[in-house]
Design a protein around this motif. Structure first.
Motif, PDB file in Angstrom:
ATOM      1  N   LYS A  84       0.997  -1.330   0.024  1.00  0.00           N
ATOM      2  CA  LYS A  84       0.214  -0.239   0.065  1.00  0.00           C
ATOM      3  C   LYS A  84       0.662   1.230  -0.015  1.00  0.00           C
ATOM      4  O   LYS A  84       0.664   2.047  -0.872  1.00  0.00           O
ATOM      5  N   LYS A  85       1.844   1.223   0.998  1.00  0.00           N
ATOM      6  CA  LYS A  85       2.706   2.396   1.067  1.00  0.00           C
ATOM      7  C   LYS A  85       3.436   2.756  -0.068  1.00  0.00           C
ATOM      8  O   LYS A  85       3.452   3.894  -0.605  1.00  0.00           O
ATOM      9  N   CYS A  86       4.031   1.714  -0.869  1.00  0.00           N
ATOM     10  CA  CYS A  86       4.654   2.116  -1.872  1.00  0.00           C
ATOM     11  C   CYS A  86       3.943   2.180  -3.381  1.00  0.00           C
ATOM     12  O   CYS A  86       4.315   2.396  -4.337  1.00  0.00           O
ATOM     13  N   GLY A  87       2.644   2.171  -3.292  1.00  0.00           N
ATOM     14  CA  GLY A  87       1.698   2.081  -4.295  1.00  0.00           C
ATOM     15  C   GLY A  87       2.191   1.076  -5.359  1.00  0.00           C
ATOM     16  O   GLY A  87       1.912   1.394  -6.534  1.00  0.00           O
ATOM     17  N   ALA A  88       2.174  -0.081  -4.988  1.00  0.00           N
ATOM     18  CA  ALA A  88       2.472  -1.220  -5.923  1.00  0.00           C
ATOM     19  C   ALA A  88       1.057  -1.461  -6.607  1.00  0.00           C
ATOM     20  O   ALA A  88       0.044  -1.568  -6.220  1.00  0.00           O
ATOM     21  N   ASP A  89       1.395  -1.769  -8.068  1.00  0.00           N
ATOM     22  CA  ASP A  89       0.327  -2.050  -9.097  1.00  0.00           C
ATOM     23  C   ASP A  89       0.156  -3.610  -8.999  1.00  0.00           C
ATOM     24  O   ASP A  89      -0.957  -4.019  -9.447  1.00  0.00           O
ATOM     25  N   PHE A  90       1.264  -4.392  -8.743  1.00  0.00           N
ATOM     26  CA  PHE A  90       1.145  -5.932  -8.606  1.00  0.00           C
ATOM     27  C   PHE A  90       2.277  -6.346  -7.877  1.00  0.00           C
ATOM     28  O   PHE A  90       3.102  -5.688  -7.509  1.00  0.00           O
ATOM     29  N   VAL A  91       2.218  -7.812  -7.773  1.00  0.00           N
ATOM     30  CA  VAL A  91       3.181  -8.248  -6.779  1.00  0.00           C
ATOM     31  C   VAL A  91       3.881  -9.557  -7.581  1.00  0.00           C
ATOM     32  O   VAL A  91       3.312 -10.223  -8.491  1.00  0.00           O
ATOM     33  N   ILE A  92       5.134  -9.610  -7.356  1.00  0.00           N
ATOM     34  CA  ILE A  92       5.906 -10.471  -7.813  1.00  0.00           C
ATOM     35  C   ILE A  92       6.497 -11.393  -6.905  1.00  0.00           C
ATOM     36  O   ILE A  92       7.161 -10.834  -6.025  1.00  0.00           O
ATOM     37  N   ALA A  93       6.189 -12.932  -6.756  1.00  0.00           N
ATOM     38  CA  ALA A  93       6.766 -13.737  -5.845  1.00  0.00           C
ATOM     39  C   ALA A  93       7.880 -14.494  -6.533  1.00  0.00           C
ATOM     40  O   ALA A  93       7.786 -15.033  -7.529  1.00  0.00           O
ATOM     41  N   ILE A  94       9.212 -14.460  -5.791  1.00  0.00           N
ATOM     42  CA  ILE A  94      10.218 -15.173  -6.255  1.00  0.00           C
ATOM     43  C   ILE A  94      10.761 -15.844  -5.162  1.00  0.00           C
ATOM     44  O   ILE A  94      10.966 -15.570  -4.090  1.00  0.00           O
ATOM     45  N   GLY A  95      10.260 -17.254  -4.938  1.00  0.00           N
ATOM     46  CA  GLY A  95      10.530 -18.183  -4.200  1.00  0.00           C
ATOM     47  C   GLY A  95      10.157 -19.617  -4.054  1.00  0.00           C
ATOM     48  O   GLY A  95       9.215 -19.819  -4.955  1.00  0.00           O
ATOM     49  N   GLY A  96      10.128 -20.302  -2.782  1.00  0.00           N
ATOM     50  CA  GLY A  96       9.538 -21.521  -2.937  1.00  0.00           C
ATOM     51  C   GLY A  96       7.964 -21.256  -2.471  1.00  0.00           C
ATOM     52  O   GLY A  96       7.460 -20.021  -2.726  1.00  0.00           O
ATOM     53  N   GLY A  97       7.247 -22.261  -1.961  1.00  0.00           N
ATOM     54  CA  GLY A  97       5.957 -22.135  -1.727  1.00  0.00           C
ATOM     55  C   GLY A  97       5.733 -20.998  -0.526  1.00  0.00           C
ATOM     56  O   GLY A  97       4.619 -20.349  -0.665  1.00  0.00           O
ATOM     57  N   SER A  98       6.759 -20.903   0.170  1.00  0.00           N
ATOM     58  CA  SER A  98       6.430 -19.733   1.215  1.00  0.00           C
ATOM     59  C   SER A  98       6.253 -18.341   0.605  1.00  0.00           C
ATOM     60  O   SER A  98       5.399 -17.664   1.062  1.00  0.00           O
ATOM     61  N   PRO A  99       7.199 -17.767   0.000  1.00  0.00           N
ATOM     62  CA  PRO A  99       6.960 -16.558  -0.721  1.00  0.00           C
ATOM     63  C   PRO A  99       5.693 -16.576  -1.534  1.00  0.00           C
ATOM     64  O   PRO A  99       5.148 -15.487  -1.575  1.00  0.00           O
ATOM     65  N   MET A 100       5.545 -17.797  -2.441  1.00  0.00           N
ATOM     66  CA  MET A 100       4.418 -17.623  -3.246  1.00  0.00           C
ATOM     67  C   MET A 100       3.122 -17.461  -2.472  1.00  0.00           C
ATOM     68  O   MET A 100       2.336 -16.705  -2.736  1.00  0.00           O
ATOM     69  N   ASP A 101       2.912 -18.325  -1.343  1.00  0.00           N
ATOM     70  CA  ASP A 101       1.760 -18.240  -0.567  1.00  0.00           C
ATOM     71  C   ASP A 101       1.576 -16.781   0.277  1.00  0.00           C
ATOM     72  O   ASP A 101       0.595 -16.291   0.128  1.00  0.00           O
TER      73      ASP A 101
END
Ligand code: NAP
Ligand code: FE
Length: 361
Positions: A84-101
């Protein structure tokens, strides 16, 4: 009987795919939040490739690298605040199941003002931010599932939520990124993919379509597991098999191996995939007793002669043992038998059967 299958993820597969398909990132917005664990995104080379692709597309980013194994609800709330603070338009998960979840939950908290526990109601007023996944393990299949599984200290267990918006829009599957995994993480995560495919078949929700994915995953896994054990993994085949198993559980969910495994992870700190590897033999033997015809489908797909041969394959993936006291086995069974997915088991499972599986570890 009617069937349905819904997997809306665009998959890009192969070595160098992040750089080659960098243009796919345009259209997601001007600012990305990158969600990672402590070091795997760097070690694997995926973070560097992604930064280059974002730079090329004129997309800026912020990094949230605080995701721990078996991510907590608190971490996801924190990630949502940063999005929210950085005004992200989308999220990119790079990692195993933990970062993706974690990224799936962060995408929800970024757009919804809800109490943390309300995320499990999976009833969101606003669409979560769009999600892109770059898996660094060949295990969870989270890049193609609608599930996010979080550690919730309030209930002393893991809890999941499922929502169609949790599916990643885009996933980059590059086998090169898997090479930096330790042998233990490799064994653990392959066991997870195997468990997904087996549980998907041995489950009430299994359909003719989900079986196609699960059997395809099992055929590939059984052909490459000897190489994994011998230290010569075929990462490309593993990644494909893991995603196929993920597609199978997208429809069926997992069953009791997973819900029992959450006990070992929460209380005994056993990695997720290893918990499944430890519990699978007990589950397979009960399937042989109660539902031999369903188990035969698994044996046919893996080319195993009998249940014990299948158990031997699983045992080869068990990086380290774990044993429980009689009291722990009884206590875990009394909790695990209340899991929602027990109702999807193919026979009327008893608490005593679960306690016996735990006690036999
Ligand atoms: P993980 O928890 O994401 O990662 C385990 C460890 O391996 C971490 O220390 C991680 O380092 C490291 N690691 C991962 N990939 C690496 C790489 N390529 N190079 C070097 N180190 C690497 O493990 P996981 O088994 O993939 O995910 C488990 C989680 O997924 C559990 O919470 C489980 O409940 C969940 N899960 C979800 C689904 C679903 O459908 N959504 C299905 C099954 C399981 P870093 O800390 O640096 O990242
Ligand atoms: Fe799993």
């Amino acid at each position: 009987m009617t069937e349905h299958m819904y997997i809306p993820t665009r998959l890009v597969i192969g070595r160098g795919c992040v750089k080659e398909y960098a243009k796919e990132l345009s259209g997601f917005g001007a600012k990305a939040l990158l969600v990672t664990g402590k070091s795997s995104a760097e070690k694997s080379g995926a973070l560097a490739d992604m930064k280059e692709a974002l730079r090329k597309g004129g997309i800026s980013w912020e990094i949230f690298n605080e995701v721990e194994a078996n991510p907590t609800l608190e971490t996801c709330v924190k990630g949502g605040q940063l999005a929210k603070k950085c005004g992200a338009d989308f999220v990119i998960a790079i990692g195993g199941g933990s970062p993706m979840d974690a990224a799936k939950a962060i995408a929800v908290f970024a757009t919804n003002e809800i109490a943390p526990m309300d995320i499990f109601k999976a009833d969101f007023k606003t669409q979560p931010l769009p999600l892109i996944c770059v898996p660094l393990t060949a295990g969870t299949g989270s890049e193609v599932t609608p599930y996010s599984i979080l550690t919730v200290h309030e209930i002393k267990n893991k809890q999941s939520f499922a929502h169609p918006a949790n599916f990643s829009r885009l996933a980059f599957l590059d086998p090169e990124y898997l090479k930096s995994m330790t042998r233990e993480t490799l064994l653990d995560t392959v066991a997870d993919a195997l468990s997904h495919a087996i549980e998907s078949i041995l489950c009430k929700r299994s359909t003719k379509v989900s079986e196609v994915y699960a059997e395809a995953a099992l055929r590939r896994l059984s052909s490459v597991i000897p190489g994994v054990i011998a230290g010569k993994p075929d990462y490309e085949m593993l990644l494909l098999a893991s995603s196929l198993a993920g597609m199978a559980i997208s429809h069926t969910g997992t069953v009791i191996v997973h819900s029992m495994g959450y006990m070992l992870t929460y209380y005994k700190d056993v990695p997720h995939g290893r918990a499944n590897a430890l519990l699978l033999p007990g589950f397979i033997r009960l399937c042989e007793k109660h539902v031999p015809d369903a188990l035969q489908k698994v044996l046919d797909a893996t080319g195993k002669e009998n249940a014990e041969a299948l158990c031997d394959m699983v045992k080869g993936l068990t990086a380290q043992p774990c044993s429980l006291s009689f009291d722990e086995a009884a206590e875990f069974a009394s909790k695990a038998i209340k899991a929602k997915n027990v109702s999807q088991n193919l026979w009327a499972l008893t608490e005593a059967e679960e306690a016996d599986i735990f006690a036999a570890l």
